[in-house]
Motif scaffolding. Sequence first.
Motif, PDB file in Angstrom:
ATOM      1  N   ILE A   1       0.981  -1.180  -0.055  1.00 40.81           N
ATOM      2  CA  ILE A   1       0.003  -0.037  -0.101  1.00 40.81           C
ATOM      3  C   ILE A   1       0.856   1.151   0.050  1.00 40.81           C
ATOM      4  CG2 ILE A   1      -1.767   1.237   1.265  1.00 40.81           C
ATOM      5  CD1 ILE A   1      -2.766  -1.276   0.257  1.00 40.81           C
ATOM      6  N   ASN A   2       1.902   1.489   0.820  1.00 37.59           N
ATOM      7  CA  ASN A   2       2.803   2.376   0.955  1.00 37.59           C
ATOM      8  C   ASN A   2       3.505   2.575  -0.261  1.00 37.59           C
ATOM      9  OD1 ASN A   2       2.373   3.343   3.446  1.00 37.59           O
ATOM     10  ND2 ASN A   2       3.975   2.352   4.543  1.00 37.59           N
TER      11      ASN A   2
ATOM     12  N   THR B   1       1.287   4.081  -2.832  1.00 37.19           N
ATOM     13  CA  THR B   1       0.729   5.316  -2.410  1.00 37.19           C
ATOM     14  C   THR B   1       1.715   6.107  -2.869  1.00 37.19           C
ATOM     15  OG1 THR B   1      -0.442   4.288  -0.725  1.00 37.19           O
ATOM     16  CG2 THR B   1      -0.276   6.951  -0.600  1.00 37.19           C
ATOM     17  N   ASN B   2       3.095   5.997  -2.338  1.00 35.15           N
ATOM     18  CA  ASN B   2       4.188   6.944  -2.563  1.00 35.15           C
ATOM     19  C   ASN B   2       4.329   7.086  -4.040  1.00 35.15           C
ATOM     20  OD1 ASN B   2       4.625   7.186  -0.011  1.00 35.15           O
ATOM     21  ND2 ASN B   2       6.041   5.610   0.003  1.00 35.15           N
ATOM     22  N   TYR B   3       4.372   5.977  -5.006  1.00 37.90           N
ATOM     23  CA  TYR B   3       4.548   6.101  -6.316  1.00 37.90           C
ATOM     24  C   TYR B   3       3.501   7.012  -6.966  1.00 37.90           C
ATOM     25  CZ  TYR B   3       4.522   4.284 -11.058  1.00 37.90           C
ATOM     26  OH  TYR B   3       4.485   4.097 -12.570  1.00 37.90           O
ATOM     27  N   PHE B   4       2.182   6.960  -6.544  1.00 34.55           N
ATOM     28  CA  PHE B   4       1.240   7.772  -7.484  1.00 34.55           C
ATOM     29  C   PHE B   4       1.375   9.462  -6.606  1.00 34.55           C
ATOM     30  CE2 PHE B   4      -1.084   3.839  -8.685  1.00 34.55           C
ATOM     31  CZ  PHE B   4      -1.047   4.534 -10.044  1.00 34.55           C
ATOM     32  N   ASN B   5       1.749   9.439  -5.274  1.00 33.98           N
ATOM     33  CA  ASN B   5       1.955  10.888  -4.834  1.00 33.98           C
ATOM     34  C   ASN B   5       3.156  11.137  -5.749  1.00 33.98           C
ATOM     35  OD1 ASN B   5       0.010  10.893  -3.099  1.00 33.98           O
ATOM     36  ND2 ASN B   5       1.605   9.967  -1.320  1.00 33.98           N
TER      37      ASN B   5
END
Lengths: 124, 195
Positions: free
Chosen positions: B180-181, B184-188
């Motif tokens: 998940i992290n 999430t970091n990738y899309f952020n």
Amino acid sequence: MNLDKKFKNIILIIVRDLFVASFLLLAIFSLLELIKPKIILNYLNFNLFFLVVLILGVITVLYFEPEYKEVKKLNFLDYSAIILFSVLIGIFSLYLTRAISWPSILVGVVGTVISYLLITIDYR
Amino acid sequence: MTNNYLKIIRIVLICLAGLTVIFFISKDLAWLGKLEFQTDFNKFTPFISILKPQDQVEIKDLAYIKQEPVWFDIYMPRDFEVARLDFTYKNDYNYKIEVGPKIAEDNNPLQILDETGVSVPANTLKTKSLEFDLKSLPIRYGRLRFMITAPELKDENRGIEIKELKVSLSRKPLWQEGLINNITNYFNYYKNEFR
């Protein structure tokens, strides 16, 4: 002779399956590219991959002989939907290969024709 | 019998197609915690630009730097923590060479690639690695610019040659960061850098 024909048919079935698999991959890659540009393009030569898909498609259309069975006749609405879908695939192919300039128009036209022939292959 | 074989071939093809998609996604998301690429500066690659300005560089067998400073861009598909740059180069005239991210016109955090006065026989290829912490560096549009300087280089005929640059970007692997992290970091990163 009969064995030769059987072997040839098996090869053609494999080529057709390869084409279907690579075509689906192309669709998935295109979708991923639309979500995040260069997610695939950074690692794969898309033009080369497209060429492979096209060659497999051409071989399938030219040489694959499906087993003929009773199928319903297509009506005007069916043909319209198939043509629309094929044109959409052609436009999509054109969009994906727009980097190669004018040959992308050719790719779009070929994509449309191959799509139409493949979709209607069982109805001819 | 033949049908069974064809079924197996179909299953293998479906698995291969699925694995191919996962392979490319995992590459871009750097699930193994590493992304490596290299260039000889002959042409643009998806991850490293050519050396610029072009009139200060000549591409022969090796990339020949005739005037300094020159720079190149590294394109990062996602957020990374550390960049390791492995240079293979020739410094026949023993210049002091510095490499580092180009942040401002002056006062860039450069690291020493080669020192003055370390004499080696001519035509010797040297290899040296430099590491940069990417967390504090300004990455714009997924791109980080590095510069190469050699202030003592004044004569165009006595330049520096670069054979190859290997870049290794690293971050926490998937099993340490969590799926998940990681995503999430990738899309952020994508949202901040490219949108």
